[in-house]
Every structure is written in C-alpha cells, then in structure tokens.
Design a protein around this motif. Sequence first.
Motif, mmCIF file in Angstrom:
data_model
loop_
_atom_site.group_PDB
_atom_site.id
_atom_site.type_symbol
_atom_site.label_atom_id
_atom_site.label_comp_id
_atom_site.label_asym_id
_atom_site.label_seq_id
_atom_site.Cartn_x
_atom_site.Cartn_y
_atom_site.Cartn_z
ATOM 1 N N ASP A 1 6.731 -6.036 -11.385
ATOM 2 C CA ASP A 1 5.926 -6.431 -10.237
ATOM 3 C C ASP A 1 6.615 -6.011 -8.951
ATOM 4 N N LEU A 2 5.828 -5.421 -8.063
ATOM 5 C CA LEU A 2 6.309 -5.024 -6.742
ATOM 6 C C LEU A 2 5.467 -5.751 -5.702
ATOM 7 N N ASP B 1 -2.830 -15.499 -4.217
ATOM 8 C CA ASP B 1 -2.863 -16.239 -2.952
ATOM 9 C C ASP B 1 -3.164 -15.327 -1.764
ATOM 10 N N GLY B 2 -4.057 -14.371 -1.991
ATOM 11 C CA GLY B 2 -4.481 -13.471 -0.928
ATOM 12 C C GLY B 2 -3.534 -12.324 -0.626
ATOM 13 N N GLU B 3 -2.381 -12.285 -1.269
ATOM 14 C CA GLU B 3 -1.402 -11.216 -1.053
ATOM 15 C C GLU B 3 -1.474 -10.225 -2.210
ATOM 16 N N ARG B 4 -1.571 -8.955 -1.878
ATOM 17 C CA ARG B 4 -1.597 -7.929 -2.918
ATOM 18 C C ARG B 4 -0.196 -7.619 -3.414
ATOM 19 N N PHE B 5 -0.127 -7.270 -4.709
ATOM 20 C CA PHE B 5 1.120 -6.813 -5.315
ATOM 21 C C PHE B 5 0.768 -5.792 -6.380
ATOM 22 N N LEU B 6 1.758 -5.051 -6.825
ATOM 23 C CA LEU B 6 1.582 -4.068 -7.890
ATOM 24 C C LEU B 6 2.212 -4.601 -9.158
ATOM 25 N N SER B 7 1.547 -4.376 -10.267
ATOM 26 C CA SER B 7 2.103 -4.634 -11.581
ATOM 27 C C SER B 7 2.068 -3.299 -12.312
ATOM 28 N N VAL B 8 3.239 -2.747 -12.584
ATOM 29 C CA VAL B 8 3.354 -1.425 -13.193
ATOM 30 C C VAL B 8 3.814 -1.629 -14.632
ATOM 31 N N CYS B 9 2.965 -1.208 -15.583
ATOM 32 C CA CYS B 9 3.219 -1.524 -16.992
ATOM 33 C C CYS B 9 3.378 -0.275 -17.843
ATOM 34 N N PHE B 10 4.229 -0.413 -18.855
ATOM 35 C CA PHE B 10 4.572 0.673 -19.775
ATOM 36 C C PHE B 10 4.601 0.122 -21.193
ATOM 37 N N LYS C 1 0.841 -1.208 0.000
ATOM 38 C CA LYS C 1 0.000 0.000 0.000
ATOM 39 C C LYS C 1 0.873 1.253 0.000
ATOM 40 N N ALA C 2 1.947 1.248 0.801
ATOM 41 C CA ALA C 2 2.857 2.397 0.827
ATOM 42 C C ALA C 2 3.480 2.618 -0.552
ATOM 43 N N ALA C 3 3.857 1.532 -1.230
ATOM 44 C CA ALA C 3 4.409 1.651 -2.580
ATOM 45 C C ALA C 3 3.366 2.221 -3.536
ATOM 46 N N PHE C 4 2.122 1.751 -3.417
ATOM 47 C CA PHE C 4 1.034 2.248 -4.251
ATOM 48 C C PHE C 4 0.847 3.752 -4.037
ATOM 49 N N LEU C 5 0.809 4.176 -2.776
ATOM 50 C CA LEU C 5 0.607 5.597 -2.484
ATOM 51 C C LEU C 5 1.768 6.447 -2.997
ATOM 52 N N ARG C 6 2.971 5.911 -2.904
ATOM 53 C CA ARG C 6 4.150 6.614 -3.423
ATOM 54 C C ARG C 6 4.061 6.768 -4.940
ATOM 55 N N LEU C 7 3.693 5.702 -5.643
ATOM 56 C CA LEU C 7 3.577 5.779 -7.106
ATOM 57 C C LEU C 7 2.403 6.661 -7.513
ATOM 58 N N LYS C 8 1.330 6.632 -6.750
ATOM 59 C CA LYS C 8 0.179 7.518 -7.006
ATOM 60 C C LYS C 8 0.629 8.975 -6.980
ATOM 61 N N LYS C 9 1.426 9.310 -5.975
ATOM 62 C CA LYS C 9 1.926 10.678 -5.851
ATOM 63 C C LYS C 9 2.793 11.049 -7.055
ATOM 64 N N TYR D 1 13.273 2.312 -8.596
ATOM 65 C CA TYR D 1 13.543 1.849 -9.957
ATOM 66 C C TYR D 1 12.313 2.039 -10.834
ATOM 67 N N VAL D 2 11.142 1.690 -10.312
ATOM 68 C CA VAL D 2 9.898 1.856 -11.077
ATOM 69 C C VAL D 2 9.568 3.335 -11.249
#
Length: 144
Positions: free
Chosen positions: A106-107, A69-78, A19-27, A117-118
Amino acid sequence: MSELDAFIADWQDDPNGVKAAFLRLKKVLESLNEATVSFVPRPPASYSLRAEPPRGRPVITMVDVAALDGERFLSVCFYADTITDPDERGDLIPGGLLSKDGYCFDLDSGDDADVSYVEARIFEAAASFSLSEDDTCAEVDVND
C-alpha cells in the motif's frame, strides 16, 4: 479521451502525492516489454491498472486506486511466488490475487523511497514471466 485519461484528468484532490505515484507506476508498467496495460474501473470501489503478460498467468501486477475515509491510496499486488520482499513492507494475502497467494503493497503518498521499492518489485515480477527463446519452462505455471 479514454477512460483512463478521463480518470486521471478528474483526479484533482491529491494532497499526499498519490496521483504522482500512480502516474510513475503507470509509466513503469507501460515500459515492460511485451506486457499489455489495461484499465479496469470499478467505481466507486477501485480503479485498476493491470500489466498483462503475453503468456502464463493473467497479470504481472495490479495497481489499484482505492479510497479509505475519503483519502486515495494505491494497493499494488503481485503473485507471491513472483517477487521477494526483502524489507518486509508488503502484506501476504492468501488467495488474494485472482485466487492465488499474493503480496500487496500500500502506498498512501508519493514518497520516492516507497515508490522505488514497489517499482523494483514490478521489475522483479516482470522478470519472472520472461522466457528465453531456448527455454521451454517458465518459473510461472502457464496453467494458473
């Protein structure tokens, strides 16, 4: 409360810092000049933030929140032709981004080095959509 705000507020279980990574990338996406950030929820499959440029292709990047498997992750695509991957951390996905070749990263944690890096790829992709006032051509085909 917007759908995005509700999604963020409801995201409670986050043992790996995704979630912290998501919020950072959102910003980061919100800081891109001229880009519009939209939220596209597709529950339960994924929840996507999209940075949309003012011209050219439909997106600069997509940040998808998915679960395995119940764990969230980010997939950032370009789009593959808008970034480099000097450390070869991404996966080339032929036809994988709106029917064009894409690179996805994937993060599965909020690891600072991985998120940085992303972030660098986001700024690189955003730069590929930029046109100077005197330039009539872009690196990105406006017909895509």
